[in-house]
Design a protein around this motif. Structure first.
Motif, short mmCIF file in Angstrom:
data_model
loop_
_atom_site.label_atom_id
_atom_site.label_comp_id
_atom_site.label_asym_id
_atom_site.label_seq_id
_atom_site.Cartn_x
_atom_site.Cartn_y
_atom_site.Cartn_z
N VAL A 1 0.83 -1.21 0.00
CA VAL A 1 0.00 0.00 0.00
C VAL A 1 0.86 1.25 0.00
N ARG A 2 1.97 1.25 0.78
CA ARG A 2 2.86 2.42 0.78
C ARG A 2 3.50 2.63 -0.59
N ILE A 3 3.93 1.54 -1.22
CA ILE A 3 4.46 1.67 -2.58
C ILE A 3 3.35 2.16 -3.50
N GLY A 4 2.16 1.62 -3.31
CA GLY A 4 1.03 2.00 -4.15
C GLY A 4 0.65 3.45 -4.04
N LEU A 5 0.70 4.02 -2.83
CA LEU A 5 0.36 5.43 -2.65
C LEU A 5 1.37 6.33 -3.35
N THR A 6 2.66 5.95 -3.25
CA THR A 6 3.69 6.71 -3.98
C THR A 6 3.48 6.57 -5.48
N ALA A 7 3.12 5.35 -5.91
CA ALA A 7 2.87 5.11 -7.32
C ALA A 7 1.65 5.88 -7.80
N LEU A 8 0.64 6.02 -6.94
CA LEU A 8 -0.55 6.78 -7.30
C LEU A 8 -0.19 8.23 -7.62
N ALA A 9 0.63 8.82 -6.76
CA ALA A 9 1.06 10.21 -7.02
C ALA A 9 1.87 10.29 -8.31
N GLY A 10 2.75 9.31 -8.52
CA GLY A 10 3.55 9.31 -9.74
C GLY A 10 2.70 9.13 -10.98
N SER A 11 1.68 8.27 -10.90
CA SER A 11 0.83 8.02 -12.06
C SER A 11 -0.02 9.23 -12.41
N MET A 12 -0.47 9.97 -11.40
CA MET A 12 -1.24 11.18 -11.66
C MET A 12 -0.38 12.22 -12.38
N LEU A 13 0.89 12.32 -11.94
CA LEU A 13 1.81 13.25 -12.60
C LEU A 13 2.06 12.81 -14.04
N GLY A 14 2.27 11.52 -14.23
CA GLY A 14 2.49 11.01 -15.58
C GLY A 14 1.28 11.22 -16.47
N ALA A 15 0.07 10.99 -15.93
CA ALA A 15 -1.15 11.18 -16.71
C ALA A 15 -1.33 12.64 -17.10
N PHE A 16 -0.90 13.55 -16.22
CA PHE A 16 -1.00 14.98 -16.53
C PHE A 16 -0.18 15.33 -17.77
N PHE A 17 1.03 14.77 -17.87
CA PHE A 17 1.89 15.04 -19.02
C PHE A 17 1.44 14.27 -20.26
N ALA A 18 0.69 13.18 -20.06
CA ALA A 18 0.27 12.34 -21.19
C ALA A 18 -0.79 13.00 -22.05
N ALA A 19 -1.48 14.01 -21.50
CA ALA A 19 -2.60 14.61 -22.23
C ALA A 19 -2.19 15.21 -23.57
N GLY A 20 -0.94 15.64 -23.69
CA GLY A 20 -0.51 16.28 -24.93
C GLY A 20 0.21 15.36 -25.89
N ILE A 21 0.21 14.05 -25.64
CA ILE A 21 0.94 13.11 -26.48
C ILE A 21 0.06 12.64 -27.64
N SER A 22 0.60 12.59 -28.83
CA SER A 22 -0.15 12.13 -30.00
C SER A 22 0.17 10.66 -30.27
N SER A 23 -0.69 10.01 -31.07
CA SER A 23 -0.49 8.61 -31.41
C SER A 23 0.81 8.40 -32.18
N ASP A 24 1.21 9.40 -32.98
CA ASP A 24 2.44 9.28 -33.77
C ASP A 24 3.66 9.16 -32.86
N VAL A 25 3.60 9.78 -31.69
CA VAL A 25 4.69 9.68 -30.73
C VAL A 25 4.55 8.40 -29.92
N LEU A 26 3.32 8.03 -29.61
CA LEU A 26 3.06 6.90 -28.72
C LEU A 26 3.45 5.57 -29.35
N ARG A 27 3.15 5.38 -30.63
CA ARG A 27 3.42 4.09 -31.27
C ARG A 27 4.89 3.69 -31.21
N PRO A 28 5.86 4.56 -31.59
CA PRO A 28 7.27 4.15 -31.51
C PRO A 28 7.71 3.82 -30.08
N VAL A 29 7.19 4.56 -29.10
CA VAL A 29 7.55 4.29 -27.71
C VAL A 29 7.06 2.91 -27.30
N ILE A 30 5.82 2.58 -27.68
CA ILE A 30 5.28 1.26 -27.34
C ILE A 30 6.09 0.16 -28.01
#
Length: 261
Positions: A80-109
Motif C-alpha cells: 500500500v505504501r508503494i502503491g500510494l507513492t505510485a498513485l502520485a507518480g501516475s497522476m503526474l504522468g497522466a497529466f503530461f500524457a494529455a498532450g501526447i499524440s499517437s504518432d509519438v506513442l506508437r514508436p515508444v510502445i
C-alpha cells in the motif's frame, strides 16, 4: 462513444479478456490492451485511448488483487505504501500524457515491447521459478527504495504510457525486496490498482475516458483477470510466457507497419 463496428467491438472485448489474463499471471496486459485500442480506434486521440485503457485495466487488476489476497501471503502494508507513492507518480504522468499524440506513442510502445521481448528471451527462467534469495527478508533500506523508486518511477511511467507496468513491477519488486515471482505478482497487483486509480482520476478530470466502451471491455477484462490469477496460483506461467512472446512480436510488426506505411 465513437462509431465502432461490431467486429471491432468484439475484437476489443476479446483483447481485454486476454489482457486481463496475461496481466494477472505474468504482468504486462497493457502490452496487448493499449495497442489493441490504438489499432481498433485509429482516429481517436491518444489521450482518450490512454484514459479508456486505465478505466478497463483497473477493474481487472482489482479482481486479480482480491484473488491473490485470498490465496497468497502479501505484505499489504508495504504494498500500500508503494502503491500510494505510485498513485502520485501516475497522476503526474497522466497529466503530461494529455498532450501526447499517437504518432509519438506508437514508436515508444514498440521500443517497450521489444525490450520486454528481449528480456524474456534472454531469461528463460523468467516467470517459472522463484528468484535467488527470495526468502531473505527485505531490509529497511530496500523497503524505502521500493517505495520511492519502484512506486514513484514506475507509477510515473504507468500514468504516462502504461504498457508493461505490471511486468516491470514484478521484476522490480523481485529484485528490490527479494520476493519470489508469485508473491511479487500478488504485491504488484495492489500497487497497480493504485497507479491505475491515480491515472484514471486525472484522465476522468480531463474528460478523456470513453466510459461506455470502457464499461463493456472491463467486464471481459475482469473475467480474464480472475481466471488468470487462479491459473497462476495453480499452474504457474510457463505457457503464458510463450503466448506473451507471440503477442509481443505480432503487435510490434503491426504497429511498425502502421507507423511507416
Amino acid at each position: 462513444m465513437p462509431d465502432i463496428s461490431l467486429t471491432t467491438l468484439v475484437v476489443l472485448c476479446l483483447a481485454a479478456a486476454a489482457a486481463g489474463w496475461i496481466d494477472a499471471v505474468v504482468g504486462g496486459g497493457g502490452l496487448l490492451l493499449l495497442p489493441a485500442l490504438l489499432l481498433g480506434l485509429p482516429h481517436v486521440p491518444a489521450a482518450h485511448i490512454l484514459g479508456t485503457n486505465k478505466a478497463v485495466a483497473i477493474v481487472g487488476t482489482s479482481g486479480a488483487a482480491v484473488t491473490y489476497l485470498r490465496k497468497t501471503p502479501v505484505e499489504v502494508g508495504t504494498a500500500v505504501r508503494i502503491g500510494l507513492t505510485a498513485l502520485a507518480g501516475s497522476m503526474l504522468g497522466a497529466f503530461f500524457a494529455a498532450g501526447i499524440s499517437s504518432d509519438v506513442l506508437r514508436p515508444v510502445i514498440m521500443v517497450v515491447l521489444l525490450a520486454v521481448a528481449a528480456f524474456v528471451l534472454l531469461r528463460p527462467s523468467f516467470g517459472r521459478a522463484a528468484a535467488d534469495g527470495a526468502k531473505a527478508p527485505a531490509t529497511r533500506a530496500r523497503t524505502v527504495t521500493a517505495i520511492v523508486l519502484v512506486g514513484g518511477g514506475i507509477g510515473f511511467y504507468d500514468g504516462l504510457f502504461g504498457p508493461g507496468t505490471g511486468t516491470f513491477l514484478v521484476l522490480a519488486l523481485t529484485a528490490v525486496l527479494h520476493l519470489d515471482l508469485v508473491t511479487a505478482s500478488a504485491n504488484a497487483k495492489i500497487v497497480n490498482v493504485c497507479t491505475n486509480a491515480g491515472a484514471l482520476a486525472m484522465f476522468a478530470y480531463q474528460g478523456t475516458v470513453l466510459w461506455q466502451l470502457a464499461a463493456l471491455m472491463a467486464l471481459f477484462n475482469l473475467a480474464g483477470a480472475m481466471a488468470g490469477a487462479r491459473m497462476a496460483l495453480r499452474k504457474g506461467s510457463e505457457f503464458v510466457r510463450g503466448v506473451l512472446l507471440v503477442v509481443v512480436f505480432s503487435l510490434v510488426a503491426k504497429l511498425a507497419f502502421d507507423q511507416w506505411t
